[in-house]
Design an enzyme around this catalytic site. Structure first.
Site, short mmCIF file in Angstrom:
data_model
loop_
_atom_site.label_atom_id
_atom_site.label_comp_id
_atom_site.label_asym_id
_atom_site.label_seq_id
_atom_site.Cartn_x
_atom_site.Cartn_y
_atom_site.Cartn_z
N GLU A 187 -10.75 -22.71 -9.17
CA GLU A 187 -9.49 -22.29 -9.75
C GLU A 187 -9.51 -20.82 -10.19
O GLU A 187 -10.36 -20.41 -10.99
CB GLU A 187 -9.15 -23.18 -10.96
CG GLU A 187 -7.94 -22.75 -11.76
CD GLU A 187 -6.64 -22.83 -10.97
OE1 GLU A 187 -5.77 -21.97 -11.21
OE2 GLU A 187 -6.50 -23.74 -10.13
N THR A 215 -1.94 -23.20 -6.11
CA THR A 215 -3.17 -23.95 -5.85
C THR A 215 -3.00 -24.92 -4.68
O THR A 215 -3.89 -25.06 -3.83
CB THR A 215 -3.61 -24.72 -7.11
OG1 THR A 215 -3.94 -23.78 -8.14
CG2 THR A 215 -4.82 -25.59 -6.83
N HIS A 273 -7.96 -22.35 -15.29
CA HIS A 273 -6.54 -22.18 -15.00
C HIS A 273 -5.90 -21.27 -16.05
O HIS A 273 -6.24 -21.32 -17.23
CB HIS A 273 -5.85 -23.55 -14.99
CG HIS A 273 -4.47 -23.54 -14.41
ND1 HIS A 273 -3.38 -22.99 -15.07
CD2 HIS A 273 -3.99 -24.00 -13.23
CE1 HIS A 273 -2.30 -23.13 -14.32
NE2 HIS A 273 -2.65 -23.73 -13.20
N ASP A 279 -9.07 -19.97 -5.05
CA ASP A 279 -7.78 -20.40 -4.51
C ASP A 279 -6.69 -19.34 -4.57
O ASP A 279 -5.90 -19.21 -3.65
CB ASP A 279 -7.30 -21.69 -5.18
CG ASP A 279 -7.07 -21.56 -6.68
OD1 ASP A 279 -7.41 -20.51 -7.26
OD2 ASP A 279 -6.57 -22.53 -7.28
N HIS A 280 -6.64 -18.56 -5.62
CA HIS A 280 -5.56 -17.56 -5.74
C HIS A 280 -5.92 -16.54 -6.82
O HIS A 280 -7.00 -16.60 -7.41
CB HIS A 280 -4.22 -18.23 -6.05
CG HIS A 280 -4.25 -19.11 -7.27
ND1 HIS A 280 -4.38 -18.62 -8.55
CD2 HIS A 280 -4.15 -20.46 -7.39
CE1 HIS A 280 -4.37 -19.61 -9.41
NE2 HIS A 280 -4.24 -20.75 -8.74
#
Length: 629
Positions: free
Chosen positions: A265, A307, A422, A480-481
């Site tokens: 994450e 995500t 997150h 993921d990002h």
């Protein structure tokens, strides 16, 4: 008496005119605040794109005013206030949503924002609100007061006069809009919602996206045509012709082994090998890289699904939707996913995520993607919480419990999605990792979150070794990002001692990709430019299985000089250039100097054709309705 009446009428007319002017000026200022506070538009303020956006926004407000002027008579002041209030709420929502997702709210996005999803991400989105955003509300008390004062003496206006006023506003607005509309790159609108907002303003973008949604979902024929099939076949054939059949580096080195994929994450590449006060932020990942393949030029390609888009890219090697999330929009499609392919080879397939099963519609989508079992929050003992404002099962507990749920006695594919790191990262402010001058800042909190995730990864790897899985599995770890949005760019640039430019910022949008194959002891850095869409084909090569419907490339057997990545907004990055689709500008990848776009236009068009073909595959469910290679 008549003179007094005329004076009163003149003053009322002046007051009404001022109210209309204030309505337009206040909304215009709010539009400009949105465009620049989100950094959708930047200085120089008198650039051509900014002037176009300014004129377009002004003209659209004139058109809105013309509708109000004709449709409302005695209630025109109340209508102006209500429209102002509605548009203000929309702009506030856009501002906070944009800062988090770097995208506008659209109708597909609203459909996917169910109560559970909103309740889970509201901390992240609301954390984007800033005190300065109160500028959106300053005018409302005065405009409301004006409604009460003017409504006392309001008079009906004859329909012919209303029509005259309305037509005048409409003509001026339409002429102004048309004068700037065709200066925009209309072709880019199909790939990038942000470009329409940057070029012609936030209100036009909402209108355009709504119009497009109606055309694509209600007016256009959604049947899978021969033309669609030909387009898909042509792209696959061109990709096949690019492959060098003699290239087989590491092919089959993990054949018939377990596959363990970990999606990390919000882990960006800049934290790898980064030291703060002589301490590594990610010591365990750095150590893993020491005996693994490390791909250091991989960019994230997510869009509105964030995500879930990363999950989709990795498992299908197709692009995400141009707006909204595929997980919500197309959960019943047929996909040639990694899990489906491996199931056909006798593998058990598992996905694991320590959160609500309905979040991002995973309970439906993971079944569609071919996972035999999706282990979610309901399957874990919630004995430890970390990150995401303390509402998420800690990654440490998640990893510790997960391996006990998998049948490791036979070949398996397990897909782990972490959560603790997150956004927002405030949970980790007091976490025991010294970030020096960045203590208490957004960047400092993120570095602590990344350090915590790394600690959990270290525990997970130790557990894999203890269970005899480390050298009997293909291990894949990737981010993921992004974690750091443009609004926090200043802190990141300070951390990395860099100066801002669009090119350098683009280069920072990388995520780590680490692959360890069984019994690997020698490390290697692969610098081929690629994206998350390339993970599936790379795994397919290492495990020696076919992935004929993947749009990505095998990063191990692809010419470094021909590496590329296509972002969902239509931007393209290669070893030679960075092309910004929203700016319609191209720069040398190495030195950042501007290049002549005309020299690269054909190549760029061929690249972003992949987005169009991927959209056809997904929106028309091509794999279910009549397409076979």
């Amino acid at each position: 008496m008549d003179r007094l009446k005329n004076i009163i009428n003149q003053r009322f007319n002046l007051a009404e005119t001022l109210y209309w002017v204030l309505f337009i000026i206040c909304l215009m200022l709010k539009c400009l605040y949105f465009q620049f506070t989100t950094r959708l538009n930047t200085d120089p303020y008198l650039s051509s794109v900014n002037i176009t956006m300014l004129l377009s926004s002004f003209s659209i407000l004139l058109i809105i005013s013309s509708i109000i002027a004709f449709a409302f008579n005695k209630l025109r002041f109340a209508a102006l206030f209500i429209i102002n209030l509605i548009l203000t709420v929309l702009l506030i929502a856009d501002t906070n949503f944009f800062r988090y997702y770097y995208n506008l709210i659209t109708i597909p996005v609203l459909f996917q924002l169910d109560i559970k999803l909103m309740s889970s991400v509201n901390e992240s989105i609301l954390s984007q609100f800033m005190i300065k955003d109160l500028i959106y509300l300053i005018d409302l008390p005065f405009m409301l007061m004006g409604v009460f004062l003017l409504s006392k003496n309001v008079r009906k206006i004859h329909i012919s006069r209303r029509a005259y006023r309305s037509v005048a506003l409409l003509v001026v607005g339409a002429v102004t809009f048309l004068s700037v509309f065709h200066t925009s790159n209309l072709n880019s609108f199909a790939y990038n919602n942000n470009y329409s907002a940057k070029s012609l303003g936030v209100f036009f973008s909402h209108y355009y996206n709504t119009k497009l949604l109606i055309e694509e979902n209600l007016l256009e024929d959604d049947s899978f045509t021969q033309e669609d099939k030909d387009s898909i076949i042509a792209l696959y054939e061109s990709k096949e012709s690019e492959k060098n059949v003699s290239d087989s580096r590491l092919t089959g080195i993990a054949k018939d082994k377990n596959l363990i994929v970990v999606q990390m994450e919000a882990l960006q590449q800049f934290v790898i090998n980064l030291k703060i006060n002589s301490k590594e932020v990610t010591p365990n990942l750095n150590k893993l890289i020491g005996d693994s393949l490390y791909f250091d030029n991989v960019f994230y390609q997510v869009a509105g699904g964030n995500t879930s888009d990363a999950e989709f890219l990795t498992n299908n090697s197709l692009y995400p939707a141009k707006e909204g999330a595929i997980y919500h929009l197309y959960p019943e499609n047929t996909y040639h996913s990694m899990a489906n392919i491996l199931k056909g080879k006798g593998y058990n397939t598992y996905s694991l995520h320590g959160f609500e099963k309905t979040f991002w519609n995973r309970n439906k989508m993971h079944m569609t993607l071919g996972f035999d079992r999706f282990f979610n929050e309901e399957d874990f003992v919630l004995d430890d919480f970390a990150g995401w404002e303390g509402q998420a099962l800690s990654d440490s507990s998640f990893f510790r419990q997960s391996l006990d749920k998998i049948d490791t006695s036979k070949p398996f594919y397990s897909f782990f999605v972490t959560l603790s790191s997150h956004h927002p990262f405030t949970y980790f402010e007091d976490f025991d990792f010294d970030v020096g001058e960045f203590q208490g800042t957004y960047i400092g909190n993120y570095l602590k979150a990344a350090n915590y995730l790394d600690k959990c990864i270290g525990e997970f790897i130790a557990d894999l070794k203890k269970r005899g899985l480390y050298d009997n599995s293909l291990l894949v770890f990737y981010g993921d990002h992004s974690a750091v949005k443009k609004i926090e760019a200043e802190g990141l640039l300070q951390l990395l001692d860099m100066e801002y430019s669009e090119q350098e910022w683009m280069k920072l949008q990388k995520v780590p990709l680490i692959i360890h194959y069984p019994n690997q002891s020698k490390s290697e850095v692969i610098s081929t430019i690629g994206g998350q869409i390339d993970i599936l084909p790379t795994i397919a090569n290492l495990m020696d299985f076919d992935a004929p419907y993947a749009l990505g490339k095998d990063l191990l057997n692809h010419d470094d000089d021909k590496g590329y990545v296509i972002l969902r907004d239509g931007s393209v990055i290669t070893k030679d250039f960075i092309y910004f689709n929203d700016l319609r500008e191209i720069y040398d990848f190495t030195d950042g100097k501007p290049l002549d776009l005309k020299l690269y236009s054909d190549k760029i068009t061929s690249y972003i054709n992949e987005l169009s073909v991927s959209d056809i595959i997904i929106t028309k469910d091509a794999f279910k309705h009549g397409f076979e290679k």
